[in-house]
Enzyme design. Sequence first.
Site, PDB file in Angstrom:
ATOM      1  N   ARG A 187      43.703  33.716 -21.292  1.00  0.00           N
ATOM      2  CA  ARG A 187      43.418  32.381 -21.854  1.00  0.00           C
ATOM      3  C   ARG A 187      44.636  31.466 -22.570  1.00  0.00           C
ATOM      4  O   ARG A 187      45.099  32.473 -23.366  1.00  0.00           O
ATOM      5  CB  ARG A 187      42.302  32.122 -22.524  1.00  0.00           C
ATOM      6  N   HIS A 212      44.446  32.489 -16.554  1.00  0.00           N
ATOM      7  CA  HIS A 212      44.948  33.401 -15.511  1.00  0.00           C
ATOM      8  C   HIS A 212      45.831  32.514 -14.380  1.00  0.00           C
ATOM      9  O   HIS A 212      45.761  32.462 -13.315  1.00  0.00           O
ATOM     10  CB  HIS A 212      43.989  34.152 -14.438  1.00  0.00           C
ATOM     11  N   HIS A 287      44.715  42.750 -11.730  1.00  0.00           N
ATOM     12  CA  HIS A 287      43.352  42.274 -11.959  1.00  0.00           C
ATOM     13  C   HIS A 287      42.646  43.209 -11.186  1.00  0.00           C
ATOM     14  O   HIS A 287      41.413  42.783 -10.576  1.00  0.00           O
ATOM     15  CB  HIS A 287      43.218  41.093 -12.085  1.00  0.00           C
ATOM     16  N   ASP A 355      34.522  42.053 -22.654  1.00  0.00           N
ATOM     17  CA  ASP A 355      35.719  41.105 -22.241  1.00  0.00           C
ATOM     18  C   ASP A 355      36.594  40.881 -23.618  1.00  0.00           C
ATOM     19  O   ASP A 355      36.639  39.727 -24.051  1.00  0.00           O
ATOM     20  CB  ASP A 355      34.757  39.917 -21.836  1.00  0.00           C
ATOM     21  N   GLU A 421      43.406  45.306 -17.833  1.00  0.00           N
ATOM     22  CA  GLU A 421      44.485  44.367 -17.577  1.00  0.00           C
ATOM     23  C   GLU A 421      45.536  44.494 -18.649  1.00  0.00           C
ATOM     24  O   GLU A 421      45.183  44.241 -19.950  1.00  0.00           O
ATOM     25  CB  GLU A 421      44.014  42.837 -17.465  1.00  0.00           C
TER      26      GLU A 421
HETATM   27  C1  BGC Z   1      38.780  37.666 -18.091  1.00  0.00           C
HETATM   28  C2  BGC Z   1      37.292  37.094 -17.969  1.00  0.00           C
HETATM   29  C3  BGC Z   1      37.072  36.450 -16.727  1.00  0.00           C
HETATM   30  C4  BGC Z   1      37.633  37.287 -15.584  1.00  0.00           C
HETATM   31  C5  BGC Z   1      37.506  36.318 -14.334  1.00  0.00           C
HETATM   32  C6  BGC Z   1      38.884  38.492 -16.898  1.00  0.00           C
HETATM   33  O1  BGC Z   1      40.352  38.753 -16.827  1.00  0.00           O
HETATM   34  O2  BGC Z   1      38.710  38.589 -19.406  1.00  0.00           O
HETATM   35  O3  BGC Z   1      36.709  36.368 -19.158  1.00  0.00           O
HETATM   36  O4  BGC Z   1      35.913  35.917 -16.793  1.00  0.00           O
HETATM   37  O5  BGC Z   1      38.981  37.659 -15.746  1.00  0.00           O
HETATM   38  O6  BGC Z   1      37.359  36.789 -13.595  1.00  0.00           O
END
Ligand code: BGC
Length: 456
Positions: A187, A212, A287, A355, A421
């Site tokens: 973010r 992302h 991811h 998360d 990640e």
């Molecule tokens: C984030 C999550 C997000 C997800 C999306 C992750 O990398 O940390 O907050 O909901 O990606 O699929």
Amino acid sequence: MIKYTPAFLKKLEDILTESAYTVRYERGNFQSGWCLLERKSVVVLNKFLDTEGRINTLADIIPQLAVNFDKLTHESQILYEFLLQEAGAANTGNTAETQLNLNNMSNLSVTKKDWGTINDQQVSIYELNNGTVKVFVSNYGGTIQSIEAPDKNGRIHNIVAGYHTAEEYRDDNDYYLGALVGRYANRIADGKFTIAGESYTLPVNNGPNSLHGGIDGFHRKVWEVTGQQETATEASVTMEYTSKDGEEGYPGNLQVQVTYALSVENKLKIQYRATTDKATPVSLTNHSYFNLNGFEDVVTGHELKINAESYTKKNENNVPAGELEFLDKDHPLYFGEFTKLEKNIDQFAEDRGFDHNYVLTMQPFQQLLEAAELRDPQSGRYLKVYTDQPGLQIYTANWFDGSRKGTHSKPYGKYDAIALETQAFPNSPNVPAFPNSILQPGEEYSSTTVYEIGVE
Ligand code: BGC
């Protein structure tokens, strides 16, 4: 006779640095040029202290290796010859044995398959195969679609979440299954940042934040495949994408290159490179969502260890604002020792699970740090993650809701997988105290992550 020109030595050094090799000196003997080359660790050192405490580079010591060839251990001689061969030089002897060992190592292949058309562009999927593990990666979104690996009983399963078709990836813009995430992973608060007095606004796609790379991030682009290679030690595919100045609000034309290489040691190495013509935030990651029991069960029984002593605390808008929180043994986010995910996963009501971004503990002289290890007692599989990045986000698929079915028998649900990640810290462009994430013109962004897959 090999000439040790600076160019040749540089090439050799590059091979050693880029491959998963360690050169370890038997300290006491260094001055007579003895050393042992070991093909077993991913921790790559390219600076060495000699017995006097002086720093040497590989280029300093390779000639000594040659001079003392006869004194090297048998294993070192074979590996040394192999490295010379890789560097394009002639053998110095022992050819038959070198050949024998190379043959044992070269079960590697890359195979391209058509994967249909997206936005009128043809896309493909590349199978990297080392005889044990298969990795399928597409130039649609640089996506890792599948990783097939044996469990302790030799049963093969796909250990990452994925879809069968490219269209399904196009139509899913919030799970990021196996995606190559960019220009900026994670973010950026309010989709805003300032560089050298100039303010930029990104389209937001996650509450008030940009997540992302934005609405149409790198995971939705068709990448140009520029290389496909099978060497004695790895099978690889390289792809490139140019992100135009202003794309998703980011400044600068960014040229990105990514290589996926599967080695004989079951290491999937992802190398990212990028250059820009205007200063811009860059943080690229993969991811993939892992489930080491092949999605036969949720991942809460997996055990995780992370090499971190703190994490980046989040504010009410789910972004770090600069504060790090220390993780003592009682902290619910503590993974300093192997801990089952289920132990504390219920403690994060707002996130519905883990998360969080961990602050990795870097070691001097190590280019790649073993950031984390995930293991599944049920299947015996493990996954080790190595990186040169400062952060590791763990995300336990908290919002998978059972509505999307992929390559596994059941639709993906909550806690069905975990993403690990490697990245710059979230929101770094707005937090001067965080490690720099702004790439300047004339610089190269270069980052490596290795996923090592095994059984025990
Ligand atoms: C984030 C999550 C997000 C997800 C999306 C992750 O990398 O940390 O907050 O909901 O990606 O699929």
